[in-house]
Structure formats: structure tokens, C-alpha cells
Design an enzyme around this catalytic site. Structure first.
Site, short mmCIF file in Angstrom:
data_model
loop_
_atom_site.label_atom_id
_atom_site.label_comp_id
_atom_site.label_asym_id
_atom_site.label_seq_id
_atom_site.Cartn_x
_atom_site.Cartn_y
_atom_site.Cartn_z
N ASP A 156 0.85 -1.20 0.00
CA ASP A 156 0.00 0.00 0.00
C ASP A 156 0.89 1.25 0.00
O ASP A 156 1.72 1.43 0.89
CB ASP A 156 -0.89 -0.01 1.25
CG ASP A 156 -2.03 0.99 1.16
OD1 ASP A 156 -1.83 2.07 0.55
OD2 ASP A 156 -3.11 0.70 1.70
N LYS A 168 -1.00 9.95 0.49
CA LYS A 168 -1.04 11.25 1.16
C LYS A 168 0.17 11.41 2.08
O LYS A 168 0.52 10.50 2.82
CB LYS A 168 -2.34 11.40 1.95
CG LYS A 168 -3.58 11.44 1.07
CD LYS A 168 -4.84 11.61 1.88
CE LYS A 168 -6.07 11.65 0.99
NZ LYS A 168 -7.34 11.79 1.77
N THR A 194 -0.52 -9.87 -12.71
CA THR A 194 -1.86 -9.96 -12.13
C THR A 194 -2.79 -8.92 -12.76
O THR A 194 -2.35 -8.03 -13.48
CB THR A 194 -1.80 -9.72 -10.62
OG1 THR A 194 -1.33 -8.37 -10.38
CG2 THR A 194 -0.84 -10.70 -9.95
N GLU A 221 -1.69 -5.47 -11.72
CA GLU A 221 -0.56 -4.94 -12.46
C GLU A 221 -0.95 -4.59 -13.89
O GLU A 221 -0.46 -3.61 -14.47
CB GLU A 221 0.59 -5.93 -12.46
CG GLU A 221 1.86 -5.39 -13.09
CD GLU A 221 3.04 -6.33 -12.97
OE1 GLU A 221 4.06 -6.07 -13.63
OE2 GLU A 221 2.95 -7.31 -12.21
#
Length: 246
Positions: A153, A157, A223, A226
Site C-alpha cells: 500500500d 497522502k 496480475t 498490475e
């Protein structure tokens, strides 16, 4: 007469869920909280396979890979296996390598269990919970041949960058559990995160970039995730690092 049993049960259920989360993820984590229920088939797979090939994260129990897999083989830790598409495909291609996959999302893990069952794979085990706890408490020093971190992840921000998994302290923990010459393989499609990872790598000396042959495959299946990144013009940056001799 009003039936209040559901109202009475709901707070208890929420309290139980909070206690379970506190046990599995007792820190500011690098992953988002997601909920999801299992299909009937996934639940059946879970009940059948989880007692043998799965376990929850633990701060006190160290994994014995030889006992868990029933053999001694090169061991790879995959952090954030998602639905297990890459995990299952790469494990099938390397039957002489054992893989411990770690994730927090139960429905995703359930999909991996289904892939394991369909392909008859016996070289994958799964831990549900925070990978940082796994690195700190559940693995012996110098016990891993490799660590894979595919598309963590990015927490885009700026105020959330502290939640990113690949921080200096995490690389130290990964280096601690890698054997000499072991490999950390990272892939990300987020340009800012790639730059951040490069900076973290430059700031330490126990893991060094390499373009030499490594002791397991670094060829990943593409995947759906991707593929979408490619269509959106987000190139994948990969890092292949080796553990320097102690």
C-alpha cells in the site's frame, strides 16, 4: 413485544471484533482495515485447510518451518499476498521452495486457500495478521532465503507516509531474518513510493542491490492489478537486494 436480542448482541459482536483486531494488529499498521464475508465454498475451504496450513499472528510463538511444512527447504516470506495469484503461481513453479504468505484480509486469504486446494500445492503456509509482528517475533534469525513484497500500500497522502511498510526499521528486520546472500524482492507501481524505497535502501548497508543470479525466481506473473497499472501508464519499479555477509 419487541425483540431486543439483536440489539443486545450487536455491541458484544463489535467488542469481540475490536478485541480480535487488537490481538492481530496491536500497532499503527501499514494496511487498511477491510471487512468481508466468505462465500460458502470459501468457508468450507477455510475449515478444511486452515487448521493445517494457516495460523494467526503471534507475539510469543515462533514458527518451526521444518515441522510446519514437514521438510527442510529454502524458505520465502511473502508480505501482503492479497488474493494469492502470484503466491500460488510462483509456488507451483518452484515446488522445492517453501512459502509463508502473510496478509490481513480474510476473504483474500480464502481465495488463496482455494487456489492451493485446486492445484494441490503443499509448499504454501499462511499467517493472518501484521507482517511486522511476523518479522519481529515469529521467524528465527537468518532463517529465510527470500522475502517478497509486491505492491505494498503506497499510502499516497504525505500525512500517511509514516504508515508505509518499507521504512528503515522494516528493512533492518528483514535483513535480520534473511540468511547471508538471501534476497529481498520488492515491486511497486507507485512512483513516489519507489523513490522513497530507493532512499531507504541508500540509507542502510545490510541489503545491497544486485543484478546477479539469485537463489529463487524473480519472475512474477502479471496480475489483474498490475495489468491495470500498465493500462493507466504506471510502470512497475522493482528492487532486488541481497543480504550482505554478517
Amino acid at each position: 413485544m419487541t425483540d431486543v436480542s439483536g440489539a443486545a448482541d450487536a455491541p458484544a459482536d463489535r467488542d469481540a471484533e475490536r478485541r480480535e483486531r487488537a490481538r492481530l494488529y496491536p500497532r499503527v499498521t501499514s494496511f487498511r482495515s477491510r471487512r468481508g464475508s466468505l462465500t460458502q465454498a470459501q468457508q468450507q475451504n477455510w475449515e478444511e485447510l486452515w487448521p493445517r496450513i494457516g495460523r494467526d499472528v503471534s507475539e510469543t510463538e515462533q514458527v518451526d518451518p521444518t515441522a510446519w511444512f514437514g521438510r527442510s527447504a529454502p524458505l520465502i516470506l511473502e508480505i501482503g499476498c492479497g488474493t494469492g495469484t502470484s503466491t500460488a503461481a510462483m509456488a507451483a513453479d518452484e515446488p522445492d521452495t517453501d512459502v509463508i504468505a502473510v496478509d490481513v484480509y480474510r476473504p483474500g486469504i480464502a481465495q488463496l486457500l482455494g487456489a492451493i486446494k485446486r492445484a494441490g500445492l503443499d509448499n504454501i503456509r499462511v499467517i493472518r495478521g501484521d507482517a511486522v509482528i511476523v518479522l519481529k517475533n515469529m521467524l528465527a534469525p537468518a532463517s529465510l532465503t527470500g522475502v517478497r513484497v509486491f505492491f505494498p500500500d503506497p499510502w499516497p497522502k504525505a500525512r500517511h507516509h509514516k504508515r508505509r511498510l518499507l521504512q528503515p526499521e522494516t528493512l533492518v528486520q528483514i535483513a535480520h531474518v534473511l540468511r547471508d546472500g538471501g534476497v529481498l524482492h520488492i515491486a511497486t507501481d507507485h512512483a513516489d513510493y519507489a523513490e522513497s524505497i530507493a532512499g531507504v535502501i541508500d540509507g542502510q548497508s545490510v541489503l545491497t542491490p544486485t543484478d546477479q543470479a539469485v537463489p529463487f525466481s524473480i519472475e512474477r506473473p502479471v496480475t489483474k492489478f498490475e495489468g491495470r497499472a500498465a493500462r493507466e501508464g504506471r510502470p512497475v519499479t522493482e528492487f532486488v537486494l541481497t543480504r550482505v555477509p554478517r
